[in-house]
Design a protein around this motif. Structure first.
Motif, PDB file in Angstrom:
ATOM      1  N   HIS A 191       9.227   1.532   4.701  1.00  0.00           N
ATOM      2  CA  HIS A 191       7.967   0.831   5.031  1.00  0.00           C
ATOM      3  C   HIS A 191       7.388   1.016   6.380  1.00  0.00           C
ATOM      4  O   HIS A 191       8.002   0.489   6.978  1.00  0.00           O
ATOM      5  CB  HIS A 191       7.912  -0.592   4.642  1.00  0.00           C
ATOM      6  N   ARG A 221       6.967   5.906   3.052  1.00  0.00           N
ATOM      7  CA  ARG A 221       7.590   7.236   2.923  1.00  0.00           C
ATOM      8  C   ARG A 221       8.794   7.032   1.623  1.00  0.00           C
ATOM      9  O   ARG A 221       9.629   6.182   1.803  1.00  0.00           O
ATOM     10  CB  ARG A 221       8.235   7.502   4.300  1.00  0.00           C
ATOM     11  N   ASP A 234       0.825  -1.197   0.061  1.00  0.00           N
ATOM     12  CA  ASP A 234       0.020   0.175   0.136  1.00  0.00           C
ATOM     13  C   ASP A 234       0.968   1.314   0.037  1.00  0.00           C
ATOM     14  O   ASP A 234       1.571   1.554   0.831  1.00  0.00           O
ATOM     15  CB  ASP A 234      -0.978  -0.066   1.385  1.00  0.00           C
ATOM     16  N   MET A 235       0.697   2.063  -0.949  1.00  0.00           N
ATOM     17  CA  MET A 235       1.634   3.290  -1.284  1.00  0.00           C
ATOM     18  C   MET A 235       1.633   4.227   0.050  1.00  0.00           C
ATOM     19  O   MET A 235       2.506   5.043   0.304  1.00  0.00           O
ATOM     20  CB  MET A 235       1.451   3.737  -2.381  1.00  0.00           C
ATOM     21  N   ASN A 236       0.404   4.073   0.872  1.00  0.00           N
ATOM     22  CA  ASN A 236       0.442   4.963   2.018  1.00  0.00           C
ATOM     23  C   ASN A 236       0.987   4.537   3.134  1.00  0.00           C
ATOM     24  O   ASN A 236       1.078   5.374   3.900  1.00  0.00           O
ATOM     25  CB  ASN A 236      -1.397   4.933   2.189  1.00  0.00           C
ATOM     26  N   ASP A 237       1.585   3.433   3.003  1.00  0.00           N
ATOM     27  CA  ASP A 237       2.268   2.955   3.831  1.00  0.00           C
ATOM     28  C   ASP A 237       4.013   3.004   3.723  1.00  0.00           C
ATOM     29  O   ASP A 237       4.645   2.609   4.386  1.00  0.00           O
ATOM     30  CB  ASP A 237       2.109   1.184   4.272  1.00  0.00           C
TER      31      ASP A 237
END
Length: 357
Positions: free
Chosen positions: A246, A221, A216-219
């Motif tokens: 991650h 940085r 998940d790209m939201n996870d």
């Protein structure tokens, strides 16, 4: 033997039909799996054909010997039968090992990480020697290597180097190289001629495909920074290097080998996926270890697996007690003897677990 191989032939025919179906081709994950199965089954089917031919040769020879009317044909039949009877036991052993269920990860490409351990500058130099050893081995195998990230040592070698290896059955071949490698020699920096002991850790991560690990790209940085080390002005002054973190696991992957930020980001994602996949795989291997104790386990990265003793010209693999007195050859990539012996021990252990016949 032939009864068991008949099931293999039937499955081979099924897979041969499946891989040309449009719906299978459209499902990339399924298509890749079936192609790998096709390749493995094809090797077994070829062995089956050889077995059938040898069996037919024995029957033909027996008929000629029973007739006995042609002395020259009888002599040829004796030779044919002798050759067939000599080959069949070898072939049966080969087939037994081929029938052992394979680890699905074995066919994967890998990320190899070599990190200098105890020993200061000498450990970094040794890490560089290991990197050279593995790249030469891969070159001899026809595999392609590509550096992902490096941190150079102050006196040569590497504090850490990460490189990708692509080819056929790479993980299944290199996975037993994971662990602590120890070197005993007089360092280049030693003025008194004393032997020092240093170490480097090797990690071999199966390269995960996108369908193996979902991120998940939201996870994640994403940080960009200037590359360090050689590479020219464009590399060192532009923010082409990429670091991925991650957040849920704290795992970090970075790449600064390419001039393109986009290419570095793609490579860093491959490393991150592989580390996440290896994390899951390590849990599975730990569970498997409860069921059986393997002396050539590929899961324990803290275990001392091999010592390179330069003064004695000896390389020792501690898991199987194998000594090789060819330091120059080993450090130039001639490590196949270790790999062959480790795979043989591992396959023998698996043979005991699985009732192949």
């Amino acid at each position: 033997m032939l009864d068991r191989l008949q099931y293999v032939k039937q499955r081979f025919d099924e897979v041969s039909d499946l891989i040309i179906q449009p719906d299978i081709i459209a499902d990339q994950k399924r298509y890749v799996q079936l192609n790998k199965e096709y390749k493995d089954l094809k090797a077994l089917v070829d062995k089956r054909e050889e077995y059938i031919t040898l069996d037919a040769n024995i029957q033909e020879a027996q008929e000629i010997l029973a007739d006995g009317s042609d002395a020259e044909m009888v002599e040829m039949a004796k030779m044919q039968m002798e050759e067939a009877k000599e080959r069949i036991p070898e072939l049966e052993e080969e087939i037994k090992f081929m029938l052992i269920p394979k680890d699905p990860e074995d066919a994967k490409n890998v990320m190899v990480e070599i990190r200098a351990g105890t020993g200061g500058d000498e450990a970094s130099i040794f890490a560089g020697d290991l990197f050279r050893m593995y790249t030469k081995y891969c070159e001899a195998r026809g595999w392609r290597t590509s550096v992902v990230d490096v941190s150079e040592g102050t006196s040569g070698g590497f504090k850490e180097v990460i490189f990708e290896v692509t080819g056929e059955d790479v993980y299944g071949t290199l996975k037993f190289e994971a662990g602590v490698h120890r070197v005993q020699r007089v360092p280049q920096t030693e003025t008194q001629g004393r032997v020092h002991t240093s170490a480097a850790t090797v990690m071999v991560l199966p390269e995960a495909e996108e369908f193996d690990v979902q991120i998940d790209m939201n996870d994640v940085r994403v940080d960009f920074f200037c590359s360090s080390g050689p590479g020219g002005q464009s590399v060192n002054t532009t923010k082409s290097a990429v670091r991925l973190t991650h957040i849920p696991t704290g795992l970090v992957a970075q790449c600064q080998d390419q001039k393109s930020q986009h290419k570095n980001k793609d490579k860093a994602f491959i490393v991150l996926r592989s580390r996440l996949y290896e994390k899951e795989l390590a849990i599975k291997q730990a569970e498997d270890a409860v069921k059986r104790t393997s002396q050539v386990s590929s899961g324990d990265r803290s275990a001392k697996i091999r010592t390179y003793n330069y003064s004695q010209g000896r390389v020792t693999d501690h898991r199987i007690g194998l000594d090789v007195f060819d330091m120059d050859g080993v450090m130039n990539g001639k490590i196949q003897k270790f790999i062959d012996e480790l795979q043989l021990v591992n396959n023998t252990e698996k043979l005991k677990e699985h009732d192949v016949f």
